[in-house]
Design a protein around this motif. Structure first.
Motif, PDB file in Angstrom:
ATOM      1  N   THR A   1       0.814  -1.215   0.000  1.00 49.99           N
ATOM      2  CA  THR A   1       0.000   0.000   0.000  1.00 49.99           C
ATOM      3  C   THR A   1       0.846   1.264   0.000  1.00 49.99           C
ATOM      4  OG1 THR A   1      -1.785  -1.123   1.187  1.00 49.99           O
ATOM      5  CG2 THR A   1      -1.792   1.284   1.244  1.00 49.99           C
ATOM      6  N   TYR A   2       1.876   1.285   0.845  1.00 50.61           N
ATOM      7  CA  TYR A   2       2.644   2.519   1.051  1.00 50.61           C
ATOM      8  C   TYR A   2       4.038   2.495   0.431  1.00 50.61           C
ATOM      9  CZ  TYR A   2      -1.061   3.473   4.409  1.00 50.61           C
ATOM     10  OH  TYR A   2      -2.282   3.681   4.992  1.00 50.61           O
ATOM     11  N   GLY A   3       4.476   1.323   0.018  1.00 50.26           N
ATOM     12  CA  GLY A   3       5.791   1.219  -0.595  1.00 50.26           C
ATOM     13  C   GLY A   3       6.926   1.067   0.393  1.00 50.26           C
ATOM     14  N   ARG A   4       6.614   1.140   1.692  1.00 49.44           N
ATOM     15  CA  ARG A   4       7.693   1.069   2.686  1.00 49.44           C
ATOM     16  C   ARG A   4       7.108   0.941   4.085  1.00 49.44           C
ATOM     17  NH1 ARG A   4       6.245   6.143   1.807  1.00 49.44           N
ATOM     18  NH2 ARG A   4       6.278   7.610   3.556  1.00 49.44           N
ATOM     19  N   ILE A   5       7.943   0.510   5.010  1.00 45.67           N
ATOM     20  CA  ILE A   5       7.692   0.629   6.448  1.00 45.67           C
ATOM     21  C   ILE A   5       8.910   1.341   7.018  1.00 45.67           C
ATOM     22  CG2 ILE A   5       7.441  -0.598   8.642  1.00 45.67           C
ATOM     23  CD1 ILE A   5       5.997  -2.823   7.110  1.00 45.67           C
ATOM     24  N   ASP A   6       8.704   2.536   7.529  1.00 47.62           N
ATOM     25  CA  ASP A   6       9.829   3.327   8.040  1.00 47.62           C
ATOM     26  C   ASP A   6      10.224   2.924   9.451  1.00 47.62           C
ATOM     27  OD1 ASP A   6      10.193   5.299   5.819  1.00 47.62           O
ATOM     28  OD2 ASP A   6       8.105   5.750   6.303  1.00 47.62           O
ATOM     29  N   ILE A   7       9.205   2.645  10.277  1.00 45.17           N
ATOM     30  CA  ILE A   7       9.467   2.324  11.683  1.00 45.17           C
ATOM     31  C   ILE A   7       8.554   1.172  12.101  1.00 45.17           C
ATOM     32  CG2 ILE A   7       9.477   3.162  14.067  1.00 45.17           C
ATOM     33  CD1 ILE A   7       9.728   6.016  12.936  1.00 45.17           C
ATOM     34  N   LEU A   8       9.121   0.213  12.811  1.00 38.65           N
ATOM     35  CA  LEU A   8       8.357  -0.865  13.433  1.00 38.65           C
ATOM     36  C   LEU A   8       8.452  -0.700  14.944  1.00 38.65           C
ATOM     37  CD1 LEU A   8       6.897  -3.630  13.658  1.00 38.65           C
ATOM     38  CD2 LEU A   8       9.165  -4.708  13.459  1.00 38.65           C
TER      39      LEU A   8
ATOM     40  N   LEU B   1      16.474  -3.670   4.861  1.00 41.25           N
ATOM     41  CA  LEU B   1      17.839  -3.874   4.365  1.00 41.25           C
ATOM     42  C   LEU B   1      17.953  -3.461   2.893  1.00 41.25           C
ATOM     43  CD1 LEU B   1      18.730  -7.282   6.045  1.00 41.25           C
ATOM     44  CD2 LEU B   1      19.937  -5.111   6.380  1.00 41.25           C
ATOM     45  N   GLU B   2      16.918  -3.753   2.134  1.00 37.76           N
ATOM     46  CA  GLU B   2      16.928  -3.364   0.714  1.00 37.76           C
ATOM     47  C   GLU B   2      16.945  -1.845   0.562  1.00 37.76           C
ATOM     48  OE1 GLU B   2      14.132  -3.968  -3.272  1.00 37.76           O
ATOM     49  OE2 GLU B   2      13.805  -5.206  -1.500  1.00 37.76           O
ATOM     50  N   ARG B   3      16.235  -1.153   1.448  1.00 37.88           N
ATOM     51  CA  ARG B   3      16.193   0.313   1.386  1.00 37.88           C
ATOM     52  C   ARG B   3      17.358   0.948   2.128  1.00 37.88           C
ATOM     53  NH1 ARG B   3      11.913   2.685   4.081  1.00 37.88           N
ATOM     54  NH2 ARG B   3      12.091   4.513   2.733  1.00 37.88           N
ATOM     55  N   ARG B   4      18.043   0.154   2.973  1.00 37.12           N
ATOM     56  CA  ARG B   4      19.157   0.624   3.795  1.00 37.12           C
ATOM     57  C   ARG B   4      18.740   1.776   4.719  1.00 37.12           C
ATOM     58  NH1 ARG B   4      23.797  -1.748   3.050  1.00 37.12           N
ATOM     59  NH2 ARG B   4      24.893  -0.115   4.228  1.00 37.12           N
ATOM     60  N   CYS B   5      17.553   1.645   5.250  1.00 32.61           N
ATOM     61  CA  CYS B   5      17.090   2.613   6.244  1.00 32.61           C
ATOM     62  C   CYS B   5      15.888   2.034   6.977  1.00 32.61           C
ATOM     63  CB  CYS B   5      16.736   3.952   5.605  1.00 32.61           C
ATOM     64  SG  CYS B   5      15.325   3.900   4.504  1.00 32.61           S
ATOM     65  N   GLY B   6      15.607   2.590   8.124  1.00 31.04           N
ATOM     66  CA  GLY B   6      14.485   2.132   8.933  1.00 31.04           C
ATOM     67  C   GLY B   6      14.865   2.106  10.398  1.00 31.04           C
ATOM     68  N   GLN B   7      13.858   1.955  11.238  1.00 25.04           N
ATOM     69  CA  GLN B   7      14.089   1.863  12.681  1.00 25.04           C
ATOM     70  C   GLN B   7      13.182   0.797  13.263  1.00 25.04           C
ATOM     71  OE1 GLN B   7      13.258   5.396  15.016  1.00 25.04           O
ATOM     72  NE2 GLN B   7      14.514   4.702  16.730  1.00 25.04           N
ATOM     73  N   ILE B   8      13.756  -0.041  14.112  1.00 24.25           N
ATOM     74  CA  ILE B   8      13.012  -1.061  14.848  1.00 24.25           C
ATOM     75  C   ILE B   8      13.072  -0.684  16.321  1.00 24.25           C
ATOM     76  CG2 ILE B   8      12.899  -3.495  15.496  1.00 24.25           C
ATOM     77  CD1 ILE B   8      14.362  -4.031  12.759  1.00 24.25           C
TER      78      ILE B   8
ATOM     79  N   ILE C   1      18.336   1.399  12.437  1.00 21.33           N
ATOM     80  CA  ILE C   1      18.518   1.661  13.863  1.00 21.33           C
ATOM     81  C   ILE C   1      17.680   0.670  14.665  1.00 21.33           C
ATOM     82  CG2 ILE C   1      18.179   3.347  15.718  1.00 21.33           C
ATOM     83  CD1 ILE C   1      18.369   5.524  13.497  1.00 21.33           C
ATOM     84  N   VAL C   2      18.283   0.089  15.686  1.00 26.86           N
ATOM     85  CA  VAL C   2      17.553  -0.785  16.613  1.00 26.86           C
ATOM     86  C   VAL C   2      17.541  -0.116  17.984  1.00 26.86           C
ATOM     87  CG1 VAL C   2      17.426  -3.047  17.717  1.00 26.86           C
ATOM     88  CG2 VAL C   2      18.245  -2.858  15.355  1.00 26.86           C
ATOM     89  N   SER C   3      16.342   0.166  18.476  1.00 25.33           N
ATOM     90  CA  SER C   3      16.196   0.859  19.758  1.00 25.33           C
ATOM     91  C   SER C   3      15.406  -0.002  20.738  1.00 25.33           C
ATOM     92  CB  SER C   3      15.450   2.187  19.569  1.00 25.33           C
ATOM     93  OG  SER C   3      16.100   3.019  18.623  1.00 25.33           O
ATOM     94  N   THR C   4      15.739   0.115  22.007  1.00 20.45           N
ATOM     95  CA  THR C   4      14.970  -0.567  23.051  1.00 20.45           C
ATOM     96  C   THR C   4      14.468   0.458  24.058  1.00 20.45           C
ATOM     97  OG1 THR C   4      17.020  -1.043  24.263  1.00 20.45           O
ATOM     98  CG2 THR C   4      16.124  -2.794  22.892  1.00 20.45           C
TER      99      THR C   4
END
Length: 257
Positions: free
Chosen positions: A75-82, A125-132, A174-177
């Protein structure tokens, strides 16, 4: 900074999940609220002002998790943050809690985090950006009586997050807790139905709005770890330096369940 960001939030039908979604919406983000109950999600949706979606998903089901993430990406082409927020606790002595209850809690709190992360990771990983962002707990760093099952799940979430952060260090992800202490949410309806523990730790209990605000700020800054509240964060550092001594000195104070 969060405008138009697509943010998938599990456990979003109430508590800090819903509040975070509302705050993200006010920032111009597009929150995707995910939870098991269609009725609760529908009610949550009525409390959302901006653009959003709801997704019924059980994080213990691989097929449902993959389908949800695929639908969002389509739908959106991406997930920026999980935001891995789904989870629950139940306070009971280890000797009294059935092994199946330990397993069920691990399936939701830990494996749910793993499933959702693995479902979005190839895309990020394919987009080389994002935050979990993984919601762990102060319990993941300091164990207390009657929380053996819950503490174990949050230890697992922290271990997974810390190791994953090292794997992804040079990928742009980025992986944040987030490690909060007790929060005034429906979490305790299951964890502490008698209300005894809530009464004992009321002085330490945080408002969910406070925690949600900190989570949104963490998404903006990309901070890798957040310990809440400040008093608890200081205690965790001391505990990690002197765990056995801290156990002996704080046993009666910490075991309020």
């Amino acid at each position: 900074m969060l405008e138009n960001k697509v943010v998938v939030i599990t456990g979003a039908s109430s508590g800090i999940g819903l509040l975070t979604a509302q705050m993200l919406s006010s920032e111009g983000a597009v929150p995707i609220l995910a939870a098991r109950s269609h009725d609760k999600l529908t009610e949550a949706s009525r409390r959302m002002a901006g653009k959003h979606e709801i997704k019924v998903v059980d994080v213990t089901r691989d097929d449902q998790v993959r389908q949800m993430m695929d639908e969002v990406i389509k739908t959106y082409g991406r997930i920026d943050i999980l935001l891995n927020n789904a989870g629950y606790g139940k306070f009971e002595n280890a000797v009294d809690m059935p092994a199946e209850a330990f397993q069920r809690m691990m399936e939701v709190n830990y494996m749910g985090t793993v499933r959702c992360t693995k479902a979005v990771l190839p895309h990020m990983l394919e987009r080389r950006c994002g935050q979990i962002v993984n919601i762990a707990s102060m319990a993941g760093k300091i164990g207390t009586a009657k929380s053996t099952a819950y503490t174990a799940t949050k230890h697992a979430v922290l271990g997974f997050s810390n190791a994953l952060r090292q794997e992804l260090r040079e990928t742009g992800i980025i992986v944040s807790t987030v490690n909060p202490g007790p929060i005034d949410t429906p979490f305790f309806d299951i964890a502490d139905p008698s209300g005894g523990y809530v009464s004992n730790v009321k002085w330490l209990m945080m408002k969910p709005e406070q925690v949600a605000r900190k989570i949104v700020q963490l998404m903006k800054t990309g901070k890798e770890e957040l310990n809440l509240p400040f008093k608890a964060a200081a205690a965790m550092r001391i505990y990690q330096l002197f765990p056995r001594l801290s156990d002996k000195l704080t046993y009666r104070m910490m075991n309020k369940k």
